[in-house]
Design a protein around this motif. Structure first.
Motif: not given
Length: 390
Positions: A184, A234, A247, A254-255, A258-259, A261-262
């Motif tokens: 990520h 966002r 998405v 979208w956030y 994202r990576s 958050r993963s």
């Protein structure tokens, strides 16, 4: 194992035969003292045992089939072709409760083999197309629930454990956690938040006691608090904006990160499962037992590595032959390997029992079609020549 018997009996009078020199081909000649009959005996069992030994030596070694027979390999394949038909069964369950079991799956061709390992010996394995719940369940149900399972977090394992080993604790492999985080963040994260979480992940490998584990948990909690606002950012869709993978077109935002958050979701799950520092639990560590592993390296570096080496030495095996080869290899890595010759004898007996017997037909009492043939008295003989002409 007791060697095959070499005391043949006479086929005429069933008296014990004695050796009587050799034939021109070098085979032992046997003679009956009672009736004087002479015979030679083909030792198919000894021949098969030698062929099996040659086959296993080649299969678990590095030599090619050419070097096995000193030619093209055709004679070797002809001699040992039947050995591929021998089935290698799973180790018999002993009922022993293990302190830890390391599990992992390794892939080759279109197959995956799931392996259970206690750190010293292979306990069992399961074939499947990919890691999934039903395959893991077939493997886990063979053993009593251990105290802890060391895993890389493969798919389907947690569901299978909830079904068969609900009380067993989990230790996630640190190397696989690092690999997931690097996937990520990449090796060179652009953002400071990514650099920090990658550094924290690398520090996991240096945690060796409860004090270091508590300090690491505090550092991670600080990381979440520091970058909470960043992780909430966002991105809203505008014409010409590329949507990230996953998405949907109906989404209007979208956030942004994202990576990251993963990565946060991964660690939150590990902390919720209490699977980060299981190896440090006081009840799992005593002076009479070896420490609990915190990685799957013992399994990766021994059985899995041996499988890869085996298939590399014997490139070109078909799928069925590759599976048989891996079965033979894993059998040698169990605590009590099964004797190859005993397995071969079982195979030979099954093959003999399954051979269809020639049906016995009753011998007729008289000549074929007795009493149904034509005779001269019936006047039905074929007439030839000029008879009847004027």
């Amino acid at each position: 194992m007791t060697p095959p018997s070499n005391q043949p009996l006479c086929g005429v009078c069933a008296t014990k035969l004695v050796k009587n020199g050799k034939t021109s081909a070098g085979r032992t000649r046997w003679r009956c003292k009672n009736c004087g009959a002479s015979a030679t005996r083909a030792r198919t069992d000894v021949t098969a045992k030698a062929q099996l030994k040659e086959f296993i030596g080649w299969l678990l070694g590095k030599d090619s089939q050419r070097s096995a027979d000193g030619g093209t390999g055709r004679s070797f394949r002809a001699r040992t072709g039947w050995c591929w038909q021998i089935e290698v069964p799973q180790p018999a369950p002993t009922g022993e409760v293990h302190r830890q079991i390391i599990v992992d799956g390794t892939y080759f061709q279109d197959w995956c083999v799931l392996i259970a390992f206690d750190g010293t010996h292979v306990l069992g394995w399961q074939w499947c197309d990919h890691e999934k719940k039903i395959a893991w369940a077939q493997l886990l149900k063979r053993f009593p629930a251990p105290d802890v399972v060391v895993t890389d977090g493969g798919r389907g394992l947690r569901s299978a454990m909830d079904q068969h080993w609900p009380q067993t604790r989990i230790q996630r492999c640190y190397f696989h956690i690092l690999a997931a985080v690097r996937k990520h963040t990449t090796l060179n994260p652009r953002l400071e938040a990514g650099q920090e979480i990658l550094g924290l992940t690398r520090q996991l490998m240096r945690v060796k006691d409860l004090d270091a584990a508590a300090a690491w948990m505090g550092s991670y909690a600080s990381w979440e608090a520091q970058w909470e606002a960043l992780l909430k950012q966002r991105t809203f869709y505008r014409p010409g904006t590329d949507r990230p993978r996953g998405v949907g077109r109906h989404r209007t935002w979208w956030y942004t990160h994202r990576s990251l958050r993963s990565v946060r979701a991964l660690y939150r799950q590990l902390i919720a499962d209490d699977s980060l520092f299981t190896f440090l639990a006081a009840d799992l560590n005593d002076e009479h037992s070896p420490p609990v592993a915190r990685t799957t390296s013992p399994l990766e570096g021994w059985p899995n590595r041996a499988i890869k080496d085996l298939l590399r030495h014997h490139k070109g095996l078909t799928g069925d032959h590759a599976r048989t080869a891996v079965d033979w290899l894993l059998n040698t890595l169990t605590e009590h390997p099964l004797d190859p010759w005993e397995l071969a004898e079982q195979h030979r007996r099954r093959a003999k029992d399954s051979t269809p017997q020639k049906p016995v037909t009753e011998e007729p009492l008289g000549p074929e079609a007795y009493g149904t043939g034509i005779t001269a008295e019936d006047g039905l003989w074929s007439r030839k020549g000029w008879a009847g002409r004027g």
